[in-house]
Structure formats: C-alpha cells, structure tokens
Scaffold this active site. Structure first.
Site, mmCIF file in Angstrom:
data_model
loop_
_atom_site.group_PDB
_atom_site.id
_atom_site.type_symbol
_atom_site.label_atom_id
_atom_site.label_comp_id
_atom_site.label_asym_id
_atom_site.label_seq_id
_atom_site.Cartn_x
_atom_site.Cartn_y
_atom_site.Cartn_z
ATOM 1 C CB ALA A 3 23.476 12.725 27.069
ATOM 2 C CB ALA A 4 24.926 10.884 32.576
ATOM 3 N N GLY A 5 24.150 8.536 30.605
ATOM 4 C CA GLY A 5 24.175 7.117 30.255
ATOM 5 C C GLY A 5 24.767 6.878 28.880
ATOM 6 C CG ASP A 6 23.072 8.554 25.532
ATOM 7 O OD1 ASP A 6 22.591 7.410 25.614
ATOM 8 O OD2 ASP A 6 22.370 9.565 25.344
ATOM 9 C CD GLU B 268 16.687 7.611 21.107
ATOM 10 O OE1 GLU B 268 16.472 8.377 22.056
ATOM 11 O OE2 GLU B 268 17.609 7.796 20.288
ATOM 12 N N GLY C 241 23.280 5.824 38.497
ATOM 13 C CA GLY C 241 23.457 7.269 38.580
ATOM 14 C C GLY C 241 24.490 7.654 39.620
#
Length: 313
Positions: A257-260, A148, A230
């Site tokens: 935001a699960a990956g975060d 980002e 996932g």
C-alpha cells in the site's frame, strides 16, 4: 498540459476496490511446489481504493468512497472501518450473494510482497456507482481511480469527471488492459515500475527508463505521467519537461500500500493548489512512511507525519 483544478474545493472522491487482506509473513517466498514455514498471519482492511481514501482523509481532505462490499462477514466490517477514518461511506453498497474483495498477500523478510486478488463484489460495480461518483463530485475537485472495478466503469466516470473540470488521477493497478481512449481523460497517471512496463512495453528499472516511459505515456494522451520507482524515487513529466524526486530514506518493514499512500497524498496536495513538484515530493514522503509500518490502511500516514519527514529530509 496544465493540471485542471475543479471548482469544488479540495474534496476527493475515490471509486475503487474495498478488500479484506489476508497476510502471511515468511523469511522468503516459496518456489513452485514448495512449502515455506511462515512466522505471522494477519488480517487487515485494504483494497487500493479504500487505502487511497484513508490516505486522502489522513492528509486532511474531505473524502468520499464509492464501491461495493459483499454480504459476507467482512462487508460490514470494511464499511465501519472506513467510516471510523472519517470517510463518507454513503456511496458504498452491499452486493447480494457475493463475497467481499479479498487479497492474499505474502511478505518476505526484505519487505517485498506478492499479492493474489479475488475481486469479488468490487467487479459488480456498475451504473449505480457511476451515479454515486457524480453526486459526490459536486463537493469535490478530484477523482481517484484504480483498476479493481471494471475498466469500462472507470473510463465512464473519468470521461464524466473530466468534462466537469475535475482532476482525474488513475493508478493503473492491478495490471489490466486499458483501452487507448482512456488516456486523454487522465489528468495524472501514476504507474509503478511493473505497471509502467505493462503500459509501454519495455522494462522500467531506473530514472532513465522511467523518463522514457513517462514520455511515451504523454504521447498517448495523459496530462501528467508520474512513474513510481519505489526505493529509487519518483520521476514525473508533463509536456513542459520532467524532473526526478529522490527517495526519502526510511527503514522498510512492509511495502504493501505504499503506492496508495502516495496517490492519496498526491491527490490532496494537487487539490490544494501546490505545484506538481511539491505534490510529488509530498506524495513520495507519504509513500516512504507507509513502508515503515505493517498493514494497508493502518500504514497510511497522517499529514503531520508527512510534513515532519519532508522538513527533516
């Protein structure tokens, strides 16, 4: 390739995006040209970098955030929220005449999401942030990166951190072109299915294709490839082989935001000296807990919650 552990304890430094998320919830996503009536509208702090900083802090690591916000109404709010999470915000600057990063997020009734980002102040990060990262790494072992901020800046600090012996973890999202010279400086890379496909050029849909993708990522120079699937689990690989970590069964509410959460927990566990398998399993548990709550930073789980889920599984 073995993971390199830095000499500065378990501190984590995050260079990345800081956003305000604008969220709509509806039964389904609209087709092109269609209007769908939604049920809720929410605003909450996000940004992949900021989310991962909160995730690392809640896992118990001293955490520093480096990035920029805009001089709009959201900027001071975003800094204050991170500080309230116990994160060192000395490395966050306010960019003049620029909006803060914004993410417009749509969530459907199956908890899937679609996201449009306006990078705003995030993309103005440059040499000043590179210096702040190096300063913060004096008290940390691990650098967390995403895409980002500019890829050139991320590459620059990855080279510098790697040369100092720090562990460099790259979350290659959002999908952007990555120069080949970046990969040898990635101690760990953690793509999800979409990001992995963009990196390797074929669909990544299950453990078999994740293993193929991980092998290709190792071939181009990364130290450890961790492919997030996932609800299907996680596949990881090093030059010595790979393994699969099954998913933790939870009731999904919001996959944002699960990956975060995964990356923050992975960084902390590796910095503490856990094995790669133990660290990936802890990260998978953190990611699973994140989908049980709405929001981005608000959904990052605390250490005790993660350990309780791991014990009960």
């Amino acid at each position: 390739m073995a993971l390199r552990q830095g000499n500065n304890g378990v501190g984590v430094v995050v260079l990345g995006g800081i956003n305000m998320d604008l969220v709509t919830i509806s039964p389904r996503f609209p087709q092109p040209g269609e209007t769908v009536v939604g049920s809720r509208f929410l605003t909450y702090p996000g940004g992949k970098g900021a989310n991962q900083a909160v995730a690392a802090a809640r896992m118990g690591a001293p955490t520093a955030m480096v990035g920029r916000v805009g001089d709009d109404v959201f900027g001071p709010q975003l800094i204050d929220i991170l500080a309230a999470s116990g994160i060192n915000v000395d490395g966050i600057a306010i960019a003049s005449d620029t909006t803060s990063g914004i993410a417009v997020i749509s969530i459907d009734e199956s908890a899937q999401n679609q996201i449009i980002q306006v990078l705003g102040a995030n993309i103005t990060c440059g040499e000043a942030e590179a210096g702040r990262v190096l300063l913060a790494l004096a008290d940390a072992s691990t650098l967390l990166l995403q895409l980002e901020v500019s890829v050139d800046l991320s590459l620059q600090v990855a080279k510098e951190a790697f040369a100092l012996g720090n562990t460099v973890i790259l979350d290659p999202g959002p999908v952007r072109p990555i120069p080949p010279e970046f990969f040898p400086f990635c101690s760990v890379i953690t793509p999800n299915e979409t990001e992995a496909q963009a990196l390797v050029g074929f669909p990544v849909v299950d453990a078999t294709t994740a293993a193929q993708a991980a092998e290709q990522l190792l071939d181009i120079g990364v130290g450890v490839a961790v492919v997030k699937l996932g609800a299907q689990g996680v596949y990881y690989a090093t030059a010595d082989g790979g393994d699969f970590v099954p998913p933790f069964p939870v009731e999904a509410v919001d996959s944002v935001a699960a990956g975060d959460a995964f990356n923050g927990a992975l960084a902390v566990s590796l910095a503490e000296g856990a094995t790669l398998h133990q660290s990936v399993r802890m990260a998978a548990a953190a990611g699973a807990l994140a989908v049980t709550k709405s929001g981005a930073q608000d959904s990052m789980p605390f250490r005790a919650e993660v350990e309780e889920l791991m014990v009960g599984a």
